[in-house]
Design an enzyme around this catalytic site. Structure first.
Site, PDB file in Angstrom:
ATOM      1  N   ASN A 170       0.808  -1.226   0.000  1.00 46.13           N
ATOM      2  CA  ASN A 170       0.000   0.000   0.000  1.00 46.13           C
ATOM      3  C   ASN A 170       0.843   1.280   0.000  1.00 46.13           C
ATOM      4  O   ASN A 170       0.428   2.286  -0.544  1.00 46.13           O
ATOM      5  CB  ASN A 170      -1.048  -0.018   1.122  1.00 46.13           C
ATOM      6  CG  ASN A 170      -0.443  -0.129   2.499  1.00 46.13           C
ATOM      7  OD1 ASN A 170       0.668  -0.620   2.659  1.00 46.13           O
ATOM      8  ND2 ASN A 170      -1.157   0.326   3.495  1.00 46.13           N
ATOM      9  N   GLU A 266       5.001  -4.037  12.343  1.00 50.50           N
ATOM     10  CA  GLU A 266       3.937  -3.043  12.135  1.00 50.50           C
ATOM     11  C   GLU A 266       2.863  -3.742  11.322  1.00 50.50           C
ATOM     12  O   GLU A 266       3.031  -3.962  10.116  1.00 50.50           O
ATOM     13  CB  GLU A 266       4.480  -1.841  11.351  1.00 50.50           C
ATOM     14  CG  GLU A 266       5.507  -1.008  12.089  1.00 50.50           C
ATOM     15  CD  GLU A 266       4.903  -0.169  13.204  1.00 50.50           C
ATOM     16  OE1 GLU A 266       3.676   0.009  13.248  1.00 50.50           O
ATOM     17  OE2 GLU A 266       5.678   0.302  14.057  1.00 50.50           O
ATOM     18  N   CYS A 300      -3.321   0.912   6.610  1.00 49.35           N
ATOM     19  CA  CYS A 300      -3.378   0.260   7.918  1.00 49.35           C
ATOM     20  C   CYS A 300      -4.109   1.151   8.900  1.00 49.35           C
ATOM     21  O   CYS A 300      -4.725   0.672   9.837  1.00 49.35           O
ATOM     22  CB  CYS A 300      -1.975  -0.038   8.413  1.00 49.35           C
ATOM     23  SG  CYS A 300      -0.951   1.423   8.516  1.00 49.35           S
TER      24      CYS A 300
HETATM   25  P1  NAP Z   1       1.414  -8.838   3.395  1.00 48.85           P
HETATM   26  O1  NAP Z   1       0.665  -9.719   2.489  1.00 48.85           O
HETATM   27  O2  NAP Z   1       1.582  -9.242   4.799  1.00 48.85           O
HETATM   28  O3  NAP Z   1       2.835  -8.582   2.721  1.00 48.85           O
HETATM   29  C1  NAP Z   1       3.770  -7.650   3.235  1.00 48.85           C
HETATM   30  C2  NAP Z   1       5.163  -8.010   2.753  1.00 48.85           C
HETATM   31  O4  NAP Z   1       5.530  -9.269   3.296  1.00 48.85           O
HETATM   32  C3  NAP Z   1       5.269  -8.163   1.243  1.00 48.85           C
HETATM   33  O5  NAP Z   1       6.541  -7.703   0.836  1.00 48.85           O
HETATM   34  C4  NAP Z   1       5.152  -9.668   1.077  1.00 48.85           C
HETATM   35  O6  NAP Z   1       5.742 -10.152  -0.097  1.00 48.85           O
HETATM   36  C5  NAP Z   1       5.945 -10.138   2.283  1.00 48.85           C
HETATM   37  N1  NAP Z   1       5.662 -11.515   2.693  1.00 48.85           N
HETATM   38  C6  NAP Z   1       4.562 -12.270   2.449  1.00 48.85           C
HETATM   39  N2  NAP Z   1       4.720 -13.495   2.998  1.00 48.85           N
HETATM   40  C7  NAP Z   1       5.939 -13.517   3.602  1.00 48.85           C
HETATM   41  C8  NAP Z   1       6.670 -14.476   4.347  1.00 48.85           C
HETATM   42  N3  NAP Z   1       6.188 -15.704   4.560  1.00 48.85           N
HETATM   43  N4  NAP Z   1       7.882 -14.149   4.823  1.00 48.85           N
HETATM   44  C9  NAP Z   1       8.388 -12.916   4.622  1.00 48.85           C
HETATM   45  N5  NAP Z   1       7.751 -11.965   3.902  1.00 48.85           N
HETATM   46  C10 NAP Z   1       6.528 -12.255   3.412  1.00 48.85           C
HETATM   47  O7  NAP Z   1       0.758  -7.389   3.437  1.00 48.85           O
HETATM   48  P2  NAP Z   1       0.274  -6.544   2.184  1.00 48.85           P
HETATM   49  O8  NAP Z   1      -0.955  -7.193   1.651  1.00 48.85           O
HETATM   50  O9  NAP Z   1       1.380  -6.226   1.268  1.00 48.85           O
HETATM   51  O10 NAP Z   1      -0.075  -5.151   2.920  1.00 48.85           O
HETATM   52  C11 NAP Z   1      -1.247  -4.920   3.572  1.00 48.85           C
HETATM   53  C12 NAP Z   1      -1.135  -5.167   5.062  1.00 48.85           C
HETATM   54  O11 NAP Z   1      -0.081  -4.386   5.624  1.00 48.85           O
HETATM   55  C13 NAP Z   1      -2.383  -4.751   5.806  1.00 48.85           C
HETATM   56  O12 NAP Z   1      -2.681  -5.729   6.776  1.00 48.85           O
HETATM   57  C14 NAP Z   1      -1.974  -3.443   6.466  1.00 48.85           C
HETATM   58  O13 NAP Z   1      -2.704  -3.123   7.615  1.00 48.85           O
HETATM   59  C15 NAP Z   1      -0.549  -3.700   6.772  1.00 48.85           C
HETATM   60  N6  NAP Z   1       0.172  -2.441   6.962  1.00 48.85           N
HETATM   61  C16 NAP Z   1       0.548  -2.078   8.226  1.00 48.85           C
HETATM   62  C17 NAP Z   1       1.185  -0.862   8.446  1.00 48.85           C
HETATM   63  C18 NAP Z   1       1.582  -0.431   9.820  1.00 48.85           C
HETATM   64  O14 NAP Z   1       2.338   0.514   9.929  1.00 48.85           O
HETATM   65  N7  NAP Z   1       1.124  -1.071  10.867  1.00 48.85           N
HETATM   66  C19 NAP Z   1       1.475  -0.019   7.359  1.00 48.85           C
HETATM   67  C20 NAP Z   1       1.094  -0.417   6.083  1.00 48.85           C
HETATM   68  C21 NAP Z   1       0.448  -1.636   5.903  1.00 48.85           C
HETATM   69  P3  NAP Z   1       4.856 -10.382  -1.426  1.00 48.85           P
HETATM   70  O15 NAP Z   1       4.358  -9.057  -1.821  1.00 48.85           O
HETATM   71  O16 NAP Z   1       5.854 -10.949  -2.345  1.00 48.85           O
HETATM   72  O17 NAP Z   1       3.750 -11.328  -1.029  1.00 48.85           O
END
Ligand code: NAP
Ligand code: MG
Length: 507
Positions: A170, A266, A300
């Protein structure tokens, strides 16, 4: 059709062909990998580029490079590090429009949002540089305690070593920069894994780091599927810290496989907006629409459910209806005026649709939107959402204004706290004491009064409680997370230079 337009400055990060094939960045060079994955633009569902899929060999090379080159950044004078980062910042500033337009094509976010993200990244760099000067230690005279009375200590902050940053789709540029800058300024080497859905704009920034003179091996950029590449990186024991921003499920998984590395998480949230009986409904309506729909709800810190006290329920819904058209919805690659584009993929739109339908089946009323085509999900308004609906509890990550009726402030607080998440929240009231009581009672890492949560450059610290993660993100806070404390103790007793504890005081 979405198109990528990269100037010749970025020629080295990909090879040309029917589709550009992007490389990984290791040991100061961009290199092609054996395996690839397709990048599909959510704006039209079509293939836009090929992204490298790093395998075990590529990862070993990256980890080795980050370890072997540790001293280059660690031993660089801090003032040189600052000058280097300043050059990078100016480089990003120079290329920001080009980077923002690539971000629009790959992520589907509106141009105004993409520009906002790049500007926030630049601003975060500037703030991080200012705060890096606060990486100082302290002098502790030991004679305040009986056992150390003849000793003194200096407590210094040292780099952790190799920091692995993993960023979400995002804010792929901002979250990556917000990890790299503090890590490098604190003297760490970095491996950054951007999201597979939209890594290119960030990789353009990585090229600016290289061309600005960042020593080779100080930063590596590795793309690849989260489950394969991410797992290989997270389990590698030559990495000292993981700074992860992403979903709660992946965060939990990483914590379970990371071993003894330091982990900063996070994670996801279910941002509550509490609209109390004495709220300014004009402000509340406008802010709740903005907080729910901005970036198509893929934040998020999005307002993910609105808990409205029954005495103002109907009036509040009227205000929300007036603002639902504040966003101009459409294809951001066709018009710069669009302010809300598609969600990240057609699958994400399907997931959101299931949640919306589930809530309607359980009694919610659909007052606007609710339709989707490909990844384009209309701005949607659901009212009377029952607490049994999935959308009342799980992160929506889509453009759905979700309104729930509650009896009073107490019930609003109870419902808000009955959640596994605790990332962000906001309260609408004109009364100081109601604000104080409610803001104190909420189990949430962050709470904003009379405005939608918005974290921009993270000048105010940010981070969750409960299943929203641990560790604080923020200009100086992140730098601190990326350093470790070393205590150096000096025994002065051999030369009688300390203060002897006599223990003679008696009542
Ligand atoms: P995600 O599916 O958890 O992926 C985040 C990152 O992790 C991507 O680079 C992803 O790679 C990688 N990843 C996935 N599986 C992994 C594994 N087994 N080991 C290591 N890395 C792995 O999240 P998203 O869909 O990109 O983002 C949305 C989420 O992020 C939402 O839940 C949002 O709330 C959260 N978020 C939180 C914050 C905060 O500050 N708290 C800020 C922004 C977003 P791939 O893309 O290659 O799958
Ligand atoms: Mg994902």
């Amino acid at each position: 059709m979405a198109k990528l337009k990269l100037s010749s400055y970025f020629d080295e990060i990909y090879t040309k062909g029917e589709f550009p094939k992007f490389k990984i960045f290791v040991d100061g060079k961009w290199i092609a990998t054996k395996k690839k994955q397709d990048l599909i633009s959510s704006t039209d569902g079509k293939k836009l580029a090929e992204i490298a899929l790093a395998d075990a060999e590529d990862i070993d090379y990256a980890v080795e490079s980050a370890n072997k080159n540790k001293n280059k950044i660690r031993e660089m004078a801090a003032i040189d590090r600052l000058e280097l980062m300043n050059r990078v910042m100016l480089g990003i500033e120079e290329h920001k429009e080009e980077i923002a337009r690539v971000l629009v094509a790959e992520s589907g976010k509106a141009l105004s949002s993409a520009r906002g993200e790049i500007n926030a990244s630049i601003e975060r760099m500037r703030l991080s540089m200012e705060d890096s000067k606060k990486i100082i230690g302290e002098y502790l005279p030991g004679d305040w305690a009986s056992d150390t009375s003849e000793k003194v200590a200096i407590v210094i902050r040292e780099p952790i070593g190799v920091v692995l940053g993993i960023s979400p789709f995002n804010y792929p540029v901002y979250t990556s920069i917000a990890k790299i800058l503090p890590a490098l300024l604190a003297g760490n080497t970095v491996i950054l894994k951007p999201p597979s859905a939209d890594p290119i704009a960030f990789m353009m920034c990585a090229e600016i780091f290289r061309k600005s003179g960042l020593p080779s091996g100080t930063l590596q950029v590795i793309t690849g599927s989260g489950s394969e590449t991410g797992d290989l990186l997270s389990t590698n024991n030559k990495i000292d810290m993981i700074s992860f921003t992403g979903s709660t499920s992946v965060g939990k998984h990483i914590a379970s496989i990371a071993g003894l590395k330091k982990v900063h998480l996070e994670l996801g949230g279910k941002g509550n907006a509490l609209v109390l009986a004495d709220a300014d409904l004009e402000i509340a309506g406008k802010q709740c629409v903005k907080g729910s729909l901005e970036l198509a709800g893929q934040r998020c810190d999005a307002i993910s459910r609105i808990l409205v006290v029954e005495s103002v329920y109907d009036k509040f819904i009227k205000k929300v209806k007036e603002h639902i058209s504040d966003f101009k919805f459409g294809d951001p690659t066709k018009s710069d005026d669009i302010t809300m584009g598609p969600v990240i993929s057609a699958e994400a739109a399907e997931r959101i649709d299931k949640m919306v339908k589930d809530s309607i089946n359980k009694g919610a009323k659909l007052l606007a939107g609710g339709k989707h085509k490909g990844a384009y999900y209309e701005p949607t308004l659901l009212v009377d959402v029952p607490l049994t609906a999935e959308i009342a509890n799980e992160e929506t990550f889509g453009p759905v204004i979700t309104i729930i009726k509650v009896k009073d402030t107490e019930e609003a607080i109870n419902v808000a706290n009955d959640s596994k998440y605790g990332l962000d929240s906001c309260v609408f009231t004109k009364d100081f004491y109601n604000a104080w009581e409610t803001m104190k009672a909420l189990q949430s890492g962050n709470v904003t009064l009379n405005a939608a949560p918005s974290h921009g450059t993270a000048y105010f610290p940010f981070g969750g409680v409960k299943e929203s993660g641990y560790g604080k993100e923020g200009v100086g806070y992140t730098i601190e997370e990326m350093t470790t404390v070393k205590t150096m103790v000096f025994d002065l007793s051999p030369k009688h230079l300390g203060k002897t504890y006599k223990g003679t005081f008696k009542e």
